[in-house]
Write an enzyme that holds these catalytic residues in place. Structure first.
Site, PDB file in Angstrom:
ATOM      1  N   SER A 126     -12.250  -1.114  33.766  1.00 42.42           N
ATOM      2  CA  SER A 126     -12.643  -2.524  33.638  1.00 42.42           C
ATOM      3  C   SER A 126     -13.127  -2.836  32.230  1.00 42.42           C
ATOM      4  CB  SER A 126     -13.779  -2.787  34.629  1.00 42.42           C
ATOM      5  OG  SER A 126     -14.381  -4.012  34.364  1.00 42.42           O
ATOM      6  N   TYR A 150     -22.251  -1.048  37.698  1.00 41.17           N
ATOM      7  CA  TYR A 150     -20.805  -1.098  37.982  1.00 41.17           C
ATOM      8  C   TYR A 150     -20.020  -0.620  36.766  1.00 41.17           C
ATOM      9  CZ  TYR A 150     -16.089  -2.965  38.339  1.00 41.17           C
ATOM     10  OH  TYR A 150     -14.724  -3.084  38.315  1.00 41.17           O
ATOM     11  N   LYS A 154     -17.446   2.873  35.980  1.00 37.92           N
ATOM     12  CA  LYS A 154     -16.102   2.900  35.399  1.00 37.92           C
ATOM     13  C   LYS A 154     -16.080   3.783  34.150  1.00 37.92           C
ATOM     14  CE  LYS A 154     -14.186   0.414  38.489  1.00 37.92           C
ATOM     15  NZ  LYS A 154     -13.191   0.974  39.389  1.00 37.92           N
TER      16      LYS A 154
HETATM   17  P1  NAD Z   1     -11.137  -5.176  46.430  1.00 32.50           P
HETATM   18  O1  NAD Z   1     -12.525  -5.036  46.922  1.00 32.50           O
HETATM   19  O2  NAD Z   1     -10.365  -6.376  46.847  1.00 32.50           O
HETATM   20  O3  NAD Z   1     -10.278  -3.893  46.805  1.00 32.50           O
HETATM   21  C1  NAD Z   1     -10.847  -2.611  46.870  1.00 32.50           C
HETATM   22  C2  NAD Z   1     -10.365  -1.990  48.162  1.00 32.50           C
HETATM   23  O4  NAD Z   1     -10.937  -0.676  48.230  1.00 32.50           O
HETATM   24  C3  NAD Z   1     -10.823  -2.741  49.405  1.00 32.50           C
HETATM   25  O5  NAD Z   1      -9.725  -2.959  50.246  1.00 32.50           O
HETATM   26  C4  NAD Z   1     -11.864  -1.838  50.052  1.00 32.50           C
HETATM   27  O6  NAD Z   1     -11.841  -1.941  51.459  1.00 32.50           O
HETATM   28  C5  NAD Z   1     -11.423  -0.470  49.547  1.00 32.50           C
HETATM   29  N1  NAD Z   1     -12.496   0.517  49.450  1.00 32.50           N
HETATM   30  C6  NAD Z   1     -13.661   0.422  48.772  1.00 32.50           C
HETATM   31  N2  NAD Z   1     -14.357   1.551  48.886  1.00 32.50           N
HETATM   32  C7  NAD Z   1     -13.625   2.389  49.656  1.00 32.50           C
HETATM   33  C8  NAD Z   1     -13.793   3.715  50.131  1.00 32.50           C
HETATM   34  N3  NAD Z   1     -14.904   4.419  49.870  1.00 32.50           N
HETATM   35  N4  NAD Z   1     -12.812   4.279  50.872  1.00 32.50           N
HETATM   36  C9  NAD Z   1     -11.682   3.591  51.172  1.00 32.50           C
HETATM   37  N5  NAD Z   1     -11.461   2.327  50.764  1.00 32.50           N
HETATM   38  C10 NAD Z   1     -12.427   1.744  50.011  1.00 32.50           C
HETATM   39  O7  NAD Z   1     -11.209  -5.075  44.836  1.00 32.50           O
HETATM   40  P2  NAD Z   1     -10.084  -5.394  43.766  1.00 32.50           P
HETATM   41  O8  NAD Z   1     -10.460  -6.652  43.074  1.00 32.50           O
HETATM   42  O9  NAD Z   1      -8.769  -5.260  44.362  1.00 32.50           O
HETATM   43  O10 NAD Z   1     -10.362  -4.215  42.735  1.00 32.50           O
HETATM   44  C11 NAD Z   1      -9.582  -3.028  42.739  1.00 32.50           C
HETATM   45  C12 NAD Z   1     -10.067  -2.132  41.614  1.00 32.50           C
HETATM   46  O11 NAD Z   1      -9.981  -2.825  40.373  1.00 32.50           O
HETATM   47  C13 NAD Z   1     -11.505  -1.677  41.749  1.00 32.50           C
HETATM   48  O12 NAD Z   1     -11.589  -0.337  41.320  1.00 32.50           O
HETATM   49  C14 NAD Z   1     -12.253  -2.584  40.797  1.00 32.50           C
HETATM   50  O13 NAD Z   1     -13.421  -1.992  40.304  1.00 32.50           O
HETATM   51  C15 NAD Z   1     -11.216  -2.746  39.685  1.00 32.50           C
HETATM   52  N6  NAD Z   1     -11.404  -3.965  38.907  1.00 32.50           N
HETATM   53  C16 NAD Z   1     -11.371  -5.173  39.542  1.00 32.50           C
HETATM   54  C17 NAD Z   1     -11.562  -6.330  38.792  1.00 32.50           C
HETATM   55  C18 NAD Z   1     -11.568  -7.680  39.462  1.00 32.50           C
HETATM   56  O14 NAD Z   1     -12.028  -8.654  38.835  1.00 32.50           O
HETATM   57  N7  NAD Z   1     -11.068  -7.838  40.680  1.00 32.50           N
HETATM   58  C19 NAD Z   1     -11.777  -6.246  37.403  1.00 32.50           C
HETATM   59  C20 NAD Z   1     -11.767  -4.999  36.788  1.00 32.50           C
HETATM   60  C21 NAD Z   1     -11.581  -3.857  37.562  1.00 32.50           C
END
Ligand code: NAD
Length: 338
Positions: A126, A150, A154
């Protein structure tokens, strides 16, 4: 066309579900592991209907022992690791939950990968790891000093990846630093609708335009930007998803991959203010979006946008969709809740 089997942890969440589509379109076979705390089976079913392919999934927490059986059963070629907790604000209040899920969970995943000899990984990082001393546009070698738990998770995740690659044990890992993923698949059937109160701008806007929330809290209107609101690099979620395919294709080309740990920014390189996004949303949706002026939020940097040149030069990837498409596709998705 690629025909490899790919584990997608968190594949039922926002970015994961969109990436399932990009993977299938590229000829990869995704298998989802998700415990559905923030994702849903419905998302996977929608990805199936968009692609016309069946997608196998397991309901499993990546911290659980059951993960080992899945690795033995499936024989993955590569792993995409999305599963994580992602709220910056929540991580300040509950840092241990974030370290447990995002670090301990990641280590358990890596140990399982190692036990069956799967050593190719794409890690979801991120822009939250950059220092408040970094100056936009951020290149990958801009100073890194996360200001929230958070962001720390990362950063630590990337350090673990780097040490694994440097161990000489054959790990090939790419870390992708996402800027602000936004929007939805153009079909409007999947998008960003978290189960818990959203903190990202687009799902908050979605709640306002569908009458589930009265207004948008605008955190900080006193930044040194053209309209006083913070500047971010909003990237269409399908562009971001296609960035993963580019990273996988590159990882698989052994002759190009030099055996070092590689980090790529995934952003557009364009900074847009929060007020500009809200104005565009009002224009496209023809709805009213009341705002409430609030003080700055802990952990928010004033101006964050990427220098995405490295991803273009090495992966051959760049964001192609416009801000208008991003908002229009998001609105398509929100209309379903009206
Ligand atoms: P999200 O919450 O929609 O998706 C994450 C998924 O992981 C969910 O379906 C959740 O149920 C699952 N999950 C979480 N912990 C778990 C565990 N211990 N075991 C099994 N499943 C688990 O989030 P997203 O927006 O799709 O983000 C995906 C990745 O991208 C994450 O690593 C997040 O940190 C990173 N990210 C997201 C953003 C953003 O703005 N959305 C920005 C930068 C980085």
């Amino acid at each position: 066309m690629l025909t490899l089997k790919c584990l997608v942890t968190g594949g039922a969440g926002y970015i994961g579900t969109h990436t399932l589509i990009a993977l299938i379109e590229a000829g990869l076979q995704p298998v989802v592991v998700d415990d559905f705390r923030n994702g849903s089976i419905e998302n996977i079913v929608h990805a199936e209907s968009i692609t016309g392919e069946k997608i196998k999934y397991y309901n499993c927490n990546i911290l659980d022992r059951g993960l080992h059986d899945i690795f033995k059963e499936e024989k993955f070629d590569i792993v995409l690791h999305f599963a994580a907790l992602k709220s910056v604000a929540e991580s300040i209040i509950h840092p241990l939950d974030y370290f447990e899920n995002n670090i301990s969970g990641f280590i358990n995943l890596l140990k399982n990968m190692e036990s069956v000899g799967v050593k190719k990984l794409v890690f979801s990082s991120s822009a939250a790891i950059y220092s408040d001393k970094a100056i936009a546009p951020f290149s990958e070698n801009a100073p890194v000093k996360p200001v929230t738990p958070y962001g720390q998770t990362k950063r630590i995740g990337e350090k673990i990846c780097e040490d694994l690659v440097n161990s000489g044990a054959g790990w090939q890992i790419v870390s992708l630093r996402y800027f602000n993923p936004a929007g939805a698949h153009k079909s409007g059937v999947i998008g960003d609708k978290p189960k818990f109160a959203p903190t990202n701008l687009f799902p908050v806007l979605g709640e306002v335009v569908t009458g589930r929330r009265t207004h948008v809290d605008l955190f900080g209107l006193d930044y040194d930007t053209k309209d006083g609101s913070a500047v971010r690099d909003y990237i269409h979620v399908m562009d971001l998803s296609e960035g993963h395919v580019a990273a996988i294709e590159w990882l698989l080309r052994d002759s190009i991959n030099d055996g070092s740990f590689n980090i790529f920014n995934l952003g557009t390189g364009i900074g847009t203010t929060v007020c500009e996004i809200i104005d565009t949303y009002i224009e496209i949706s023809k709805t009213k979006i009341p705002i409430k002026k609030c003080s700055r939020r802990a952990g928010d940097l004033p101006i964050v946008y990427a220098n995405p040149k490295r991803a273009f030069d090495i992966l051959g990837w760049k964001a192609r969709r416009s801000l208008t498409e991003m908002v229009a596709h998001d609105w398509n998705f929100r209309i379903r809740d009206l």
